[in-house]
Design an enzyme around this catalytic site. Structure first.
Site, mmCIF file in Angstrom:
data_model
loop_
_atom_site.group_PDB
_atom_site.id
_atom_site.type_symbol
_atom_site.label_atom_id
_atom_site.label_comp_id
_atom_site.label_asym_id
_atom_site.label_seq_id
_atom_site.Cartn_x
_atom_site.Cartn_y
_atom_site.Cartn_z
ATOM 1 N N LYS A 76 -9.819 3.018 0.444
ATOM 2 C CA LYS A 76 -8.678 3.930 0.372
ATOM 3 C C LYS A 76 -9.066 5.313 0.902
ATOM 4 O O LYS A 76 -10.081 5.880 0.476
ATOM 5 C CB LYS A 76 -8.221 4.068 -1.087
ATOM 6 C CG LYS A 76 -7.714 2.771 -1.694
ATOM 7 C CD LYS A 76 -6.322 2.442 -1.200
ATOM 8 C CE LYS A 76 -5.788 1.194 -1.915
ATOM 9 N NZ LYS A 76 -4.482 0.784 -1.370
ATOM 10 N N ASP B 183 -7.167 2.409 4.287
ATOM 11 C CA ASP B 183 -5.790 2.438 3.800
ATOM 12 C C ASP B 183 -5.438 3.816 3.258
ATOM 13 O O ASP B 183 -5.973 4.250 2.244
ATOM 14 C CB ASP B 183 -5.596 1.390 2.703
ATOM 15 C CG ASP B 183 -4.135 1.252 2.290
ATOM 16 O OD1 ASP B 183 -3.279 1.968 2.865
ATOM 17 O OD2 ASP B 183 -3.846 0.441 1.393
ATOM 18 N N GLU C 210 -4.355 1.620 7.790
ATOM 19 C CA GLU C 210 -3.135 1.148 7.154
ATOM 20 C C GLU C 210 -2.277 2.329 6.703
ATOM 21 O O GLU C 210 -2.780 3.253 6.072
ATOM 22 C CB GLU C 210 -3.555 0.298 5.946
ATOM 23 C CG GLU C 210 -2.482 -0.592 5.409
ATOM 24 C CD GLU C 210 -3.073 -1.562 4.377
ATOM 25 O OE1 GLU C 210 -4.087 -2.224 4.670
ATOM 26 O OE2 GLU C 210 -2.523 -1.643 3.280
ATOM 27 N N ASP D 62 2.377 -0.806 5.867
ATOM 28 C CA ASP D 62 2.382 -1.445 4.547
ATOM 29 C C ASP D 62 3.591 -0.954 3.734
ATOM 30 O O ASP D 62 4.597 -1.652 3.625
ATOM 31 C CB ASP D 62 1.055 -1.139 3.837
ATOM 32 C CG ASP D 62 0.883 -1.930 2.558
ATOM 33 O OD1 ASP D 62 1.731 -2.794 2.275
ATOM 34 O OD2 ASP D 62 -0.095 -1.691 1.824
ATOM 35 N N LYS E 84 3.278 -8.111 1.290
ATOM 36 C CA LYS E 84 2.971 -8.344 -0.116
ATOM 37 C C LYS E 84 4.038 -9.299 -0.632
ATOM 38 O O LYS E 84 5.133 -8.868 -1.002
ATOM 39 C CB LYS E 84 3.040 -7.029 -0.895
ATOM 40 C CG LYS E 84 1.934 -6.039 -0.533
ATOM 41 C CD LYS E 84 2.112 -4.755 -1.292
ATOM 42 C CE LYS E 84 0.818 -3.960 -1.420
ATOM 43 N NZ LYS E 84 0.089 -3.767 -0.176
HETATM 44 MG MG MG Z 1 -1.847 -0.604 1.651
#
Ligand code: MG
Length: 330
Positions: free
Chosen positions: A146, A175, A209, A234, A258
């Site tokens: 992240k 991300d 991302e 995303d 997702k």
């Molecule tokens: Mg993500």
């Protein structure tokens, strides 16, 4: 067909709280549901919303379950409104598991499932530097880290250490959860392009991302054509409606899907088959029940052998005891 419908809300605490640009996350709340058809075939489903990501809230999902009668029909399952995408997923996958006959299909898919590579989620910040090795030993070769959590100067320094520590041929995903400014996104992309061009590192930066917030779609579209480093959407494609809209507006980069919150599995299949999009499948920190249905979709629809983002076991305790407690009063 008619189905007996039962549901139980649940709460699970993360072993270590999850920090992203959206903040801290300590407890996963969701709903487990069970459908029993007239031939007594049982199917399990899970509703695991992430409202800050674009799905309904847990309260909205609970309200929906509470207002349903104890017996429902196919029509109930296939006419859940688009405002409740996690419910669409939960009910439809429970139907597939039982009545819909996914049980038999699962047998054929299980070998595909085992051959899918997994991406392991590293903690944000410096902690990534001493966590990757444990995941590597468990077999992970793709990692997600992240960014956009701490100051960019600090993260770039940690990034520098990380890419020189990771073994050759590792894949790394960054991300940002929409947390970068336009300038910062350019700096990250430029940094990644540069490392690649100079052949300085033996690892592969697979993609960045969601660098920018959902509202800045045009900017991301522009960035995706300005740099070599790929961009994956995303948050921008949380639900099927958003996914279709981004595709229509010209997005041909990577789509993170997702399944747990995207909406109806059957409509997702249809869209993916129609447009052959480049997808990465990812978890919403669901239990084994939602994961089973999500992984089935990943096995069916994954392209380009991209690792799937389900490497999250280390974030929760073991599931068996927890599940027995949840259902033993039924
Ligand atoms: Mg993500």
């Amino acid at each position: 067909m008619r189905y007996q419908f039962k549901f139980r809300p649940y709460q699970r605490r993360f072993l270590r709280s999850l920090t992203t640009n959206h903040g801290k996350w300590d407890i996963r709340e969701g709903i487990i549901l069970r459908l029993t058809d007239e031939t007594l075939k049982v199917g399990w489903g899970e509703i695991a919303p992430i409202s800050w990501f674009g799905s309904e809230t847990i309260e909205q999902a609970l309200d929906f379950c509470r207002q349903l009668p104890g017996e429902i029909t196919d029509e109930t399952i296939f006419s859940i409104p688009d405002e409740l995408p996690a419910c669409q997923f939960g009910f439809e996958s429970a139907w597939e598991w039982g009545s819909g006959g996914a049980g038999e299909k699962n047998l054929n898919l299980s070998s595909a499932l085992y051959s899918l590579p997994y991406s392991g989620l590293l903690p944000s910040g410096e902690a990534a530097l001493n966590q990757w090795e444990k995941l590597w030993q468990q077999g992970y070769r793709t990692f997600k880290w992240k960014i956009g959590v701490y100051a960019i100067a600090d993260e770039l320094k940690i990034f520098e250490s990380l890419i020189h520590t990771l073994p050759a041929f590792t894949k790394l995903r960054l991300d940002a959860n929409g947390g970068l400014s336009y300038e910062e996104a350019n700096l990250w992309l430029w940094t990644c392009d540069n490392l690649k061009a100079n052949g300085k590192i033996p690892i592969e930066i697979e993609f960045i991302e969601q660098p920018l917030p959902v509202e800045q779609f045009q900017e991301m579209l522009e960035l995706s054509t300005s740099y070599e480093t790929a961009i994956a959407l995303d948050e921008s494609v949380a639900t099927l409606g958003q996914l279709a809209a981004c595709y229509q507006q010209g997005w041909r980069g990577i789509f993170v899907i997702k399944p747990g919150i995207v909406g109806s599995p059957s409509r997702l299949r249809k869209f993916c088959h129609q447009h052959q999009i480049d997808t990465v499948f990812s978890s919403v920190f669901e239990t084994a029940i939602g994961r089973q249905a999500a992984l089935q979709l990943a096995a069916e629809l994954s392209q380009n052998n991209r690792a799937i983002g389900f490497g999250i076991d280390h974030f929760f305790e073991k599931e068996e005891t927890w599940f027995q407690t949840l259902w033993n009063d039924l």
